[in-house]
Scaffold this motif. Structure first.
Motif, short mmCIF file in Angstrom:
data_model
loop_
_atom_site.label_atom_id
_atom_site.label_comp_id
_atom_site.label_asym_id
_atom_site.label_seq_id
_atom_site.Cartn_x
_atom_site.Cartn_y
_atom_site.Cartn_z
N CYS A 90 0.81 -1.22 0.00
CA CYS A 90 0.00 0.00 0.00
C CYS A 90 0.84 1.27 0.00
N ALA A 108 -8.54 0.85 2.03
CA ALA A 108 -9.75 0.06 2.24
C ALA A 108 -9.37 -1.20 3.02
N ASP A 112 -10.79 -4.88 5.13
CA ASP A 112 -11.87 -5.86 5.16
C ASP A 112 -12.63 -5.87 6.49
N GLN A 165 -19.91 4.99 2.39
CA GLN A 165 -18.60 4.62 2.92
C GLN A 165 -18.47 4.97 4.39
N GLU A 217 -15.90 5.63 7.16
CA GLU A 217 -14.49 5.98 7.14
C GLU A 217 -14.11 6.77 8.38
N ASN A 240 -11.30 3.14 5.07
CA ASN A 240 -12.70 2.91 4.71
C ASN A 240 -12.98 1.41 4.61
N ASP A 241 -14.25 1.09 4.62
CA ASP A 241 -14.74 -0.28 4.66
C ASP A 241 -14.78 -0.84 3.24
N ASN A 242 -13.94 -1.85 2.97
CA ASN A 242 -13.84 -2.42 1.63
C ASN A 242 -15.18 -2.98 1.14
N LEU A 300 -17.24 -0.17 0.04
CA LEU A 300 -16.66 0.36 -1.20
C LEU A 300 -17.09 -0.47 -2.40
N GLN A 301 -16.99 -1.80 -2.27
CA GLN A 301 -17.34 -2.68 -3.39
C GLN A 301 -18.84 -2.64 -3.70
N ALA A 325 -17.10 1.40 -6.67
CA ALA A 325 -16.45 0.12 -6.99
C ALA A 325 -15.85 0.10 -8.39
N THR A 365 -12.09 0.54 -8.40
CA THR A 365 -11.19 -0.39 -7.72
C THR A 365 -10.72 -1.49 -8.62
#
Length: 135
Positions: A47, A77, A79, A105, A107, A121-123, A126-127, A132, A135
């Motif tokens: 990262c 992001a 998990d 999101q 965050e 943030n919460d993956n 996000l997805q 999304a 990504t």
């Protein structure tokens, strides 16, 4: 490789210890002898990098007169958002606690020892969002 930050830091040992407390891993195996640069990983994924500010200014002299830190933020992001929040809050200054933005999101933001602001943030959110596609 995705866009990857390389953070110029005052003291790499301090920064490494800080990020490891937050659950990051640091890999220094690619550095040449005398190079104070370290790969930063979270949940096994690359990262960013931590680089001695003095060495960074030698590598890119255009940075010689600039201070450590910047105006802006980086995002990561994760998990398990709640576990990341709890661990990071235990060891770092939370500069803005958990909010949910207009894209759904969750965050929060923390400051590292050199003044860099990292947004977590919460993956999963996000997805599931319109973001999304980036990504």
């Amino acid at each position: 490789m995705p866009f990857a930050p390389c953070l110029g830091v005052k003291d790499t040992a301090t920064s490494i210890a800080f990020y490891e407390k937050l659950g990051f891993d640091v890999d220094s195996s690619t550095a040449r002898p005398g190079d104070d640069i370290h790969m930063l990983l979270f949940e096994g994924s690359f990262c960013g990098m931590l680089y001695s500010n003095a060495d960074l200014k030698n590598w890119l002299p255009v940075l010689a007169d600039l201070p450590v830190g910047f105006t802006g933020m980086f995002y990561l992001a994760v998990d398990d958002f709640d576990a990341a929040h709890d661990r990071i809050a235990e060891h770092a200054e939370i500069v803005k606690d958990t909010v949910t933005d207009h894209n759904g999101q969750r965050e929060f933001y923390f400051r590292d020892p050199d003044g860099y602001i990292i947004g977590i943030n919460d993956n999963a959110a996000l997805q599931a969002s319109d973001l999304a596609k980036y990504t």
